[in-house]
Design an enzyme around this catalytic site. Structure first.
Site, PDB file in Angstrom:
ATOM      1  N   SER A 262      -1.835  -4.173   1.227  1.00 39.55           N
ATOM      2  CA  SER A 262      -1.454  -4.066  -0.176  1.00 39.55           C
ATOM      3  C   SER A 262       0.060  -3.960  -0.280  1.00 39.55           C
ATOM      4  O   SER A 262       0.785  -4.167   0.700  1.00 39.55           O
ATOM      5  CB  SER A 262      -2.156  -2.869  -0.824  1.00 39.55           C
ATOM      6  OG  SER A 262      -2.042  -2.917  -2.230  1.00 39.55           O
TER       7      SER A 262
ATOM      8  N   LYS B 238       1.941  -7.814   1.117  1.00 43.45           N
ATOM      9  CA  LYS B 238       1.036  -8.956   0.982  1.00 43.45           C
ATOM     10  C   LYS B 238       1.676 -10.299   1.339  1.00 43.45           C
ATOM     11  O   LYS B 238       1.003 -11.198   1.829  1.00 43.45           O
ATOM     12  CB  LYS B 238       0.469  -9.011  -0.438  1.00 43.45           C
ATOM     13  CG  LYS B 238      -0.490  -7.878  -0.746  1.00 43.45           C
ATOM     14  CD  LYS B 238      -1.113  -8.053  -2.116  1.00 43.45           C
ATOM     15  CE  LYS B 238      -2.117  -6.958  -2.397  1.00 43.45           C
ATOM     16  NZ  LYS B 238      -2.805  -7.169  -3.691  1.00 43.45           N
TER      17      LYS B 238
ATOM     18  N   GLY C  77      -8.150  -1.314 -12.964  1.00 42.78           N
ATOM     19  CA  GLY C  77      -8.347  -2.163 -11.801  1.00 42.78           C
ATOM     20  C   GLY C  77      -9.492  -1.774 -10.895  1.00 42.78           C
ATOM     21  O   GLY C  77      -9.645  -2.371  -9.820  1.00 42.78           O
TER      22      GLY C  77
END
Length: 304
Positions: A80, A84, A269
């Site tokens: 993450s 990335k 999310g």
């Protein structure tokens, strides 16, 4: 023998022995992550001999951390922010979607060969489907051009969104935003544009004309939890979708603004995290994640 593991949701039964496969999550910051709760409970539910741990890793330690996947014979890792894009240089292969997105959020180790995948876009689209919302033929305003925004844009275009209007500040991700536009134009029929977020009139107009507004930036997450890119509830209309990819805090400032506007469909999310996690879970284990079970755990878990 089985060991009792006490996690966020109380005791779970899982395997911890000399045959346990290790999977990681490499990001910075990372201590807020709910991914260990998700994956470890899924492993336990299915009786799989895996363990998922967080490693607080930024770009400065990333090369060594990726090499450790091979050295320790880990099954793989999630990746993450802020890793990335940076992680790509340390991998052996990329999936086609990762090549298009120029981003990786999942690494799979097959006998020392590390392949990068991206499941974030799949997670975004599936999270909306889980709520009965189809993105085909919709108009979407998207803020961001980073490791989450890129796969969201690419996957949405591949899955039939009619138009994507990308807004981003002219920072170090602007070049990536331009690349995203070109990639989508060359590979899909989706109409796509890029506008400087400093043009607030254009931003406001775009949201008013959109079916979906997705904030895929880090605004709203610590240490920016008191901030939002849209302060005025009047920018939103009730029939649209407002989606914040941040899930900690559970209710972001953007969500509060949208709720004040009476928007019917406001999401954080968590759903995206579960569905992108399910796609990664399948890559590592070959099994389907028990998403209904995990969704109950994640949504009922008290906010920390």
């Amino acid at each position: 023998m089985t060991n009792k593991i006490t996690g966020v949701n109380g005791p779970i039964t899982g395997w911890l022995n000399g045959h346990t496969y290790l999977i990681g999550l490499m990001a910075y910051p990372i201590r807020h992550s709910m991914s260990p709760t998700m994956h470890n409970n899924a492993f336990a539910k299915l009786g799989l001999n895996y363990a998922y741990l967080c490693f607080e890793i930024g770009n400065d330690k990333l090369e060594g951390a990726v090499n450790a996947i091979r050295t320790l014979d880990m099954r793989g890792s999630n990746v993450s922010m802020p890793n990335k894009k940076e992680v790509i240089k340390y991998l052996d292969k990329l999936s086609p979607a990762s090549k298009m997105c120029d981003a990786v959020n999942t690494i799979v180790n097959d006998n020392g060969v590390l392949t990068g995948y991206t499941t974030d876009g799949i997670g975004f689209v599936q999270a909306l489907k889980d709520e009965g919302i189809e993105i085909k033929d919709k108009v979407m305003t998207l803020t961001g051009a980073g490791g989450a925004a890129t796969p969201i844009a690419v996957q949405s275009a591949l899955d039939g969104v009619k138009e994507i209007r990308i807004f981003n500040i002219k920072d170090d991700k602007w070049a990536q935003a331009e690349k995203n536009v070109k990639t989508i134009q060359e590979n899909t029929d989706c109409k796509v544009s890029l506008t400087d977020l400093a043009d607030q009139d254009a931003f406001k107009k775009s949201i008013a004309e959109s079916d979906i507004y997705c904030d895929a930036t880090g605004v709203g997450m610590k240490p920016l939890e008191d901030m939002t890119l849209v302060e005025d509830p009047s920018w939103f209309h009730k029939d649209m979708v407002v989606f914040d990819t941040v899930y900690a805090p559970r209710t972001t400032k953007l969500m509060k603004v949208a709720q004040k506007a009476g928007v019917k469909h406001v999401f954080n999310g968590i759903g995206m995290m579960i569905e992108q996690g399910a796609a990664a879970f399948k890559l590592w284990t070959g099994k389907d994640m028990p998403t209904d079970y995990i969704r109950e755990i994640m949504f009922n878990d008290e906010e920390k």
